[in-house]
Design an enzyme around this catalytic site. Sequence first.
Site, short mmCIF file in Angstrom:
data_model
loop_
_atom_site.label_atom_id
_atom_site.label_comp_id
_atom_site.label_asym_id
_atom_site.label_seq_id
_atom_site.Cartn_x
_atom_site.Cartn_y
_atom_site.Cartn_z
N ASP A 294 -16.38 88.86 129.51
CA ASP A 294 -16.90 89.63 128.38
C ASP A 294 -17.99 90.60 128.84
OD1 ASP A 294 -15.18 88.42 126.66
OD2 ASP A 294 -16.60 86.85 126.08
N CYS A 295 -18.79 90.15 129.82
CA CYS A 295 -19.87 91.02 130.28
C CYS A 295 -19.43 91.98 131.39
CB CYS A 295 -21.07 90.19 130.73
SG CYS A 295 -20.63 88.78 131.75
N TYR A 296 -18.33 91.66 132.08
CA TYR A 296 -17.79 92.53 133.14
C TYR A 296 -16.31 92.74 132.88
CZ TYR A 296 -22.13 91.60 135.68
OH TYR A 296 -23.44 91.51 136.04
#
Lengths: 396, 139
Positions: free
Chosen positions: A136-138
């Site tokens: 989700d963050c990358y």
Amino acid sequence: MKTYDQINDRIASGKAVVLTADEIMDYVDRKGAAAAAREVDVVTTATFGPMCSSGCMLNFGQPKPKIRITEAWIEDVLVYAGLAAADVYLGATQLRHGDPANMYHPGEFRYGGGHVIEDLVAGKSLQLFALSYATDCYPRRELRTYFTIDDLNQAIMVNPRNCYQNYNVAINKSDRTVYTYMGRLDPNGKNATYCSAGQLSPLLNDPCYETIGIGTKVWLAGAHGHVYAAGTQHAGACDRTAGGVPTGGAGTLALTADMKKMRPEFVRGVSLRGYGVSLALGVGIPIPVLNEQVLTRACIRDRDIPAPVIDYGIDYPQNTGKVLCHVTYEDLRSGRIEVQGKKVAVGSLSSYHTALEVANLLAGEIRRGDFTLARPHAKLPADTAMKPLVMREKPL
Amino acid sequence: MSDTITRKLMLYFPKCECEKPIVYHLVKDYDLVVNVFRAKVTPEEEGYLVLDVTGTEHNIEQAMAFVRTFNVTINLTGKGVTREDTRCTHCGFCVPYCPSNALRIDDTATREVVFDESKCIECLACIRVCPFGACASAF
């Protein structure tokens, strides 16, 4: 007796007396050790040769959207990505993907990690290909781009093992040609190879680790770096001559420096036919003349340094530990050594010529006040030995 | 008889000239002593030849004029094997593998490796052993 501070003051004022380890012996012979120890502030040592345990940490920064790199290749050479999102480690001996290696023996091994490092320092444009499982963050799953060393946030050389104190002379007593990391060795002891700067080499000029320790400032391919640890396989506890000089491998140094400040002529990819790829580096290390003993040890000559002759046909690969004989670096430099009564032609993988250039460049920087010395904050261990790997059939 | 000289030549034969016995005429018609170092016909059927010719200057000039009547390129520097000085680190690893002492260390203080092209017999040993890829072949 001199202190690091006194020597650094003289360097800062441009008055330091600096000689290379190649010049110091004759100087001391003329002046006497006591007078020379008062006059000379620094002796510069150096080496240039393949150092396989070398590599670099690279940080790429983040594209939009971001990627948590899980696998990556630079010019098709695999890097280690088990670090934070955009950090990778590139090792000198990693072979390019698709290289036939020794499938067609002896393989040529044209390109690998050492060559990527050379190209990086030379400012060439290189291709990065990276994959990820995405989070989700990358969210990015893949990227392909071209970059130079200037695009990187950091390019830090981190070498677990450089500057072997002394090294083997390789010969092949078997009846077939062998291709080794010491080069091609013809059968029946027809040729031999060695790899050390001998009387110019850093740890041979400080055999008992009196000045070179953890924290010592070094000249690594033109950049100012330092010794961050005793190197892997460091074995201070070894057989030594009466003068304290190891009769085999012994000490090693773990070195680091900023690759963005390096000079390409001292960072060179190596291809060894039938064996693999590596990286040759130029390293210079200053020895502060703290006292007469330090100076006397730095006056070592090739004739006083014994190197062990090892059979790479049988004894080295089978790890028998057998040493055929010892020869001196003076013998080696003559181009011919005698092994078991037979004259053998011998060549060097380490360049004394380039090492001399490094020692002179470092001496020049110190004389100009551009390179000061750092007092090590810990000694290299003198009591560790090399252990073999124990092969076990069951867990302990 | 006038003084003889020796010249090293590298000849390039395009595909159309590869089957002509040009070297035979150098010996037969121009009285030259030829010493061939290396010859190769590539898969594209082009030919390369590196050789020494020994004879009178006049005969060598005449012979070269004869060679030029074909579609053959003469490289007078005769460098089939070259060393790139910026790639050589002067480690000296090649020295014991070089059979003709073309690669050698003359100055034992600087340990610089010199490449004496006039002694090179183009065996290509240096190209195979140089860890830095400093030596190269023109063909």
